[in-house]
Structures are given as C-alpha cells and as structure tokens.
Design a protein around this motif. Structure first.
Motif, mmCIF file in Angstrom:
data_model
loop_
_atom_site.group_PDB
_atom_site.id
_atom_site.type_symbol
_atom_site.label_atom_id
_atom_site.label_comp_id
_atom_site.label_asym_id
_atom_site.label_seq_id
_atom_site.Cartn_x
_atom_site.Cartn_y
_atom_site.Cartn_z
ATOM 1 N N ARG A 11 19.525 -13.297 29.244
ATOM 2 C CA ARG A 11 19.447 -12.844 27.805
ATOM 3 C C ARG A 11 19.141 -13.680 27.118
ATOM 4 N N VAL A 12 19.460 -14.101 26.504
ATOM 5 C CA VAL A 12 19.004 -15.726 25.740
ATOM 6 C C VAL A 12 17.764 -16.522 25.856
ATOM 7 N N TYR A 13 17.500 -16.083 27.204
ATOM 8 C CA TYR A 13 15.938 -16.461 27.777
ATOM 9 C C TYR A 13 14.992 -15.317 27.075
ATOM 10 N N ALA A 14 15.798 -14.505 26.931
ATOM 11 C CA ALA A 14 14.349 -13.275 26.616
ATOM 12 C C ALA A 14 14.637 -12.961 25.649
ATOM 13 N N ALA A 15 14.948 -13.329 24.764
ATOM 14 C CA ALA A 15 15.583 -13.158 23.203
ATOM 15 C C ALA A 15 14.352 -14.157 22.693
ATOM 16 N N ILE A 16 14.259 -14.794 23.009
ATOM 17 C CA ILE A 16 12.929 -16.282 23.023
ATOM 18 C C ILE A 16 12.344 -16.366 22.678
ATOM 19 N N ALA A 17 12.269 -15.624 24.015
ATOM 20 C CA ALA A 17 10.222 -15.242 24.223
ATOM 21 C C ALA A 17 9.910 -14.258 24.205
ATOM 22 N N ALA A 18 10.816 -13.721 23.017
ATOM 23 C CA ALA A 18 10.554 -12.332 22.397
ATOM 24 C C ALA A 18 10.009 -12.399 21.248
ATOM 25 N N ILE A 19 9.476 -13.554 20.813
ATOM 26 C CA ILE A 19 9.647 -13.875 19.602
ATOM 27 C C ILE A 19 8.123 -13.766 19.435
ATOM 28 N N PRO A 20 7.370 -13.446 18.321
ATOM 29 C CA PRO A 20 5.991 -13.060 18.269
ATOM 30 C C PRO A 20 5.785 -14.950 17.656
ATOM 31 N N ARG A 21 4.146 -14.774 17.893
ATOM 32 C CA ARG A 21 3.697 -15.749 17.403
ATOM 33 C C ARG A 21 3.223 -15.808 16.568
ATOM 34 N N GLY A 22 3.475 -17.335 16.271
ATOM 35 C CA GLY A 22 3.294 -17.318 14.237
ATOM 36 C C GLY A 22 4.813 -16.857 13.316
ATOM 37 N N LEU A 103 11.524 -13.064 11.193
ATOM 38 C CA LEU A 103 11.613 -11.843 11.273
ATOM 39 C C LEU A 103 12.372 -10.534 10.323
ATOM 40 N N ASP A 104 11.756 -10.262 9.901
ATOM 41 C CA ASP A 104 12.369 -9.152 9.028
ATOM 42 C C ASP A 104 13.581 -7.952 9.549
ATOM 43 N N ALA A 105 13.666 -7.530 8.900
ATOM 44 C CA ALA A 105 14.601 -5.779 9.533
ATOM 45 C C ALA A 105 13.558 -5.278 9.394
ATOM 46 N N ASP A 108 11.859 -6.154 13.085
ATOM 47 C CA ASP A 108 12.703 -7.469 13.840
ATOM 48 C C ASP A 108 12.890 -5.556 15.294
ATOM 49 N N ARG A 109 12.930 -5.237 14.351
ATOM 50 C CA ARG A 109 13.379 -3.162 14.923
ATOM 51 C C ARG A 109 12.065 -2.987 15.814
ATOM 52 N N ALA A 110 11.219 -3.473 15.307
ATOM 53 C CA ALA A 110 9.706 -3.261 16.069
ATOM 54 C C ALA A 110 9.793 -3.552 17.355
ATOM 55 N N LEU A 111 10.292 -4.370 17.478
ATOM 56 C CA LEU A 111 10.467 -5.592 18.123
ATOM 57 C C LEU A 111 11.484 -5.199 19.631
#
Length: 116
Positions: A11-22, A103-105, A108-111
DNA sequence: GCTTTGACGTATG
DNA sequence: TCATACGCCAAAG
C-alpha cells in the motif's frame, strides 16, 4: 506468503506511485494514504529498501517541512534535486514549498479519493 | 529476545 | 530557526 507487513508495504508503494508528476508528498501523507497513520518512519525505511527492479518516484517524497530527507551534498540528495527540477518542481536550498507543489486537499481527493 | 538504528512527525520552549 | 523529547515500529546485530 501474506503477512500484514507485506500488505502494508504494497500500500505504501502504491501511494508513492500515485503521486502525480510535478507534485510532491510528505512521508506522513504517504503513510496516512496507505492506511498507516503515524508510521512515517516505515515509509522512509521502505524507500531505503526498495525491491530490485521496482521503479518508484521516490524523489517526490519529502519531509513534512518540505526538505529533502537526505544529507545535503550526498549523491541521493543531488539526484533528487535534479529529478524534481526536471519535473518543474522548484527546489531551493534543498527545500520545496509544499504550499505550491504539495498535494492540496482537492487534488488529493481527486487522486486518491476522500474517506467518507 | 533485547538493543540499536533509521530517506519521520508533532509538540514544546 | 534550532534543540530536545517522545511516539512509532520493522530490520539488523
């Protein structure tokens, strides 16, 4: 085999992979999104023990202060600076303005979706 | 099985 | 902004 620990790692790896570019996220935020509130150190440990062959945007993870979590001048430090700048993230004195690139709230919610 | 270590976080002064 | 204290817990010795 399936241990609760391996599940948490995934789950940690998945959360990191989900951070958008930039964009960037803090260790605490990643832990929280992985369902492990308060386990920021676990995220740090995992990033230092990434399985061989696994590709992750590890450089998008910073301390809660926005500082790069590695010794200034170290190889990882410089590599992280370079990778972030390559994505348009402004790094100043080893630090990123989370107010601008974090990441704004809303985002964050959108992602990742918001907990009801 | 106890101790130390660590890419952390929040609170406090 | 810096220092100290405490919480957290998996891995290594």
């Amino acid at each position: 085999m399936h241990s609760a620990i391996d599940d948490a790692h995934a789950r940690v790896y998945a959360a990191i992979a989900a951070i958008p570019r930039g964009r960037v996220a803090s260790y605490g935020a990643i832990a929280a999104r992985a369902g492990l509130p308060g386990r920021a150190r676990l995220v740090g440990r995992l990033l230092g023990e990434v399985p061989e062959g696994m590709v992750l945007p590890w450089y998008r993870v910073l301390r809660a202060s926005g500082h790069i979590a590695m010794p200034p001048g170290s190889r990882g430090f410089r590599e992280q600076c370079w990778l972030l700048r390559a994505e348009g993230v402004e790094v100043k004195n080893g630090r990123v303005a989370l107010s601008a690139f974090g990441l704004d709230a809303d985002l964050d919610r959108a992602l990742w979706g918001a907990p009801d």
